[in-house]
Design a protein around this motif. Sequence first.
Motif, mmCIF file in Angstrom:
data_model
loop_
_atom_site.group_PDB
_atom_site.id
_atom_site.type_symbol
_atom_site.label_atom_id
_atom_site.label_comp_id
_atom_site.label_asym_id
_atom_site.label_seq_id
_atom_site.Cartn_x
_atom_site.Cartn_y
_atom_site.Cartn_z
ATOM 1 N N THR A 33 0.987 -1.182 0.164
ATOM 2 C CA THR A 33 0.012 0.244 -0.112
ATOM 3 C C THR A 33 0.908 1.299 -0.006
ATOM 4 O OG1 THR A 33 -1.820 -1.070 1.322
ATOM 5 C CG2 THR A 33 -1.452 1.435 1.253
ATOM 6 N N ILE A 34 0.816 2.196 -0.975
ATOM 7 C CA ILE A 34 1.455 3.224 -0.856
ATOM 8 C C ILE A 34 0.643 4.395 -0.716
ATOM 9 C CG2 ILE A 34 3.045 4.762 -2.472
ATOM 10 C CD1 ILE A 34 4.110 2.096 -1.741
ATOM 11 N N GLY A 35 0.743 5.230 0.199
ATOM 12 C CA GLY A 35 0.087 6.578 0.261
ATOM 13 C C GLY A 35 0.904 7.834 0.155
ATOM 14 N N TRP A 36 0.347 8.851 -0.140
ATOM 15 C CA TRP A 36 0.943 10.239 -0.337
ATOM 16 C C TRP A 36 0.445 11.191 0.729
ATOM 17 C CZ3 TRP A 36 4.736 12.083 -2.849
ATOM 18 C CH2 TRP A 36 5.004 11.574 -4.246
ATOM 19 N N PHE A 37 0.971 11.536 1.385
ATOM 20 C CA PHE A 37 0.695 12.664 2.548
ATOM 21 C C PHE A 37 1.535 13.909 2.190
ATOM 22 C CE2 PHE A 37 -0.951 9.643 5.703
ATOM 23 C CZ PHE A 37 -0.635 8.430 5.093
ATOM 24 N N ARG A 38 1.001 14.800 2.935
ATOM 25 C CA ARG A 38 1.461 16.364 2.826
ATOM 26 C C ARG A 38 1.421 17.022 4.334
ATOM 27 N NH1 ARG A 38 -2.976 19.362 -0.806
ATOM 28 N NH2 ARG A 38 -4.729 19.568 0.659
ATOM 29 N N GLN A 39 2.613 17.738 4.417
ATOM 30 C CA GLN A 39 2.428 18.424 5.666
ATOM 31 C C GLN A 39 2.962 20.020 5.360
ATOM 32 O OE1 GLN A 39 5.214 16.602 8.707
ATOM 33 N NE2 GLN A 39 3.894 17.541 10.483
ATOM 34 N N ALA A 40 2.251 20.839 5.860
ATOM 35 C CA ALA A 40 2.123 22.268 5.797
ATOM 36 C C ALA A 40 2.979 22.845 7.078
ATOM 37 C CB ALA A 40 1.055 22.878 5.405
ATOM 38 N N PRO A 41 3.516 23.669 7.081
ATOM 39 C CA PRO A 41 3.999 24.320 8.378
ATOM 40 C C PRO A 41 3.057 24.574 9.517
ATOM 41 C CG PRO A 41 5.082 25.496 6.552
ATOM 42 C CD PRO A 41 3.921 24.505 5.784
ATOM 43 N N GLY A 42 3.245 24.089 10.757
ATOM 44 C CA GLY A 42 2.382 24.294 11.668
ATOM 45 C C GLY A 42 1.416 23.392 11.640
ATOM 46 N N ASN A 43 1.244 22.380 10.619
ATOM 47 C CA ASN A 43 -0.020 21.470 10.499
ATOM 48 C C ASN A 43 0.563 19.976 10.643
ATOM 49 O OD1 ASN A 43 -1.408 23.738 9.805
ATOM 50 N ND2 ASN A 43 -1.903 23.027 7.602
ATOM 51 N N GLU A 44 -0.350 19.203 11.052
ATOM 52 C CA GLU A 44 -0.375 17.794 11.136
ATOM 53 C C GLU A 44 0.035 17.219 9.783
ATOM 54 O OE1 GLU A 44 -2.341 16.729 15.236
ATOM 55 O OE2 GLU A 44 -3.284 15.999 13.435
ATOM 56 N N ARG A 45 0.680 16.029 9.862
ATOM 57 C CA ARG A 45 0.802 15.241 8.371
ATOM 58 C C ARG A 45 -0.590 14.775 7.809
ATOM 59 N NH1 ARG A 45 6.135 11.768 7.280
ATOM 60 N NH2 ARG A 45 6.665 13.960 7.918
ATOM 61 N N GLU A 46 -1.048 14.938 6.901
ATOM 62 C CA GLU A 46 -2.459 14.497 6.508
ATOM 63 C C GLU A 46 -2.458 13.650 5.081
ATOM 64 O OE1 GLU A 46 -5.078 17.343 4.718
ATOM 65 O OE2 GLU A 46 -3.683 18.502 3.820
ATOM 66 N N GLY A 47 -3.219 12.673 5.160
ATOM 67 C CA GLY A 47 -3.376 11.590 4.237
ATOM 68 C C GLY A 47 -3.962 12.607 2.727
ATOM 69 N N VAL A 48 -3.374 12.276 1.690
ATOM 70 C CA VAL A 48 -3.923 12.764 0.481
ATOM 71 C C VAL A 48 -4.212 11.906 -0.591
ATOM 72 C CG1 VAL A 48 -2.969 14.147 -1.526
ATOM 73 C CG2 VAL A 48 -2.070 14.839 0.502
ATOM 74 N N SER A 49 -3.746 10.656 -0.710
ATOM 75 C CA SER A 49 -4.341 9.749 -1.520
ATOM 76 C C SER A 49 -3.454 8.511 -1.217
ATOM 77 C CB SER A 49 -4.052 10.195 -3.048
ATOM 78 O OG SER A 49 -4.498 9.241 -3.962
ATOM 79 N N TYR A 50 -3.921 7.397 -1.862
ATOM 80 C CA TYR A 50 -3.429 6.077 -1.628
ATOM 81 C C TYR A 50 -3.729 5.170 -2.646
ATOM 82 C CZ TYR A 50 -6.962 2.408 -0.397
ATOM 83 O OH TYR A 50 -7.855 1.520 -0.331
#
Length: 125
Positions: A33-50
């Motif tokens: 399973t491959i997930g893409w996540f993103r994290q903006a400054p001051g934010n938690e890491r969030e799931g984008v897609s998998y």
Amino acid sequence: QLQLVESGGGLVQPGESLRLSCAASGFTLDAYTIGWFRQAPGNEREGVSYISGRGGRTNYADSVKGRFTIFRDKSKNTVYLQMISLKPEDTAVYYCAASPLFLTTWYNPGHYDYWGQGTHVTVSS
């Protein structure tokens, strides 16, 4: 040694597109399973897609549905995230991650075992 390497980030204007790559070494991507996540400054890491392993099931965060597409090229052992109609709120460091399990909660970063180093995406005029 199992390794993930992201690339393709950059600075773009709102409305433009980018394609991120997640290249794997030491294992076969379509068994994970491959997930893409993103994290903006001051934010938690969030799931984008998998994308799931052998079945190739996909899903997306509501914020990117209709704009982002995840797909893989088995011949290159690489998973891609095609991003169109980018918005300033898409600005973040984007990471890919891998898990040997089929995940129902794909958006939970704690369920992934392997991570890339991240690639920066900045959307700004």
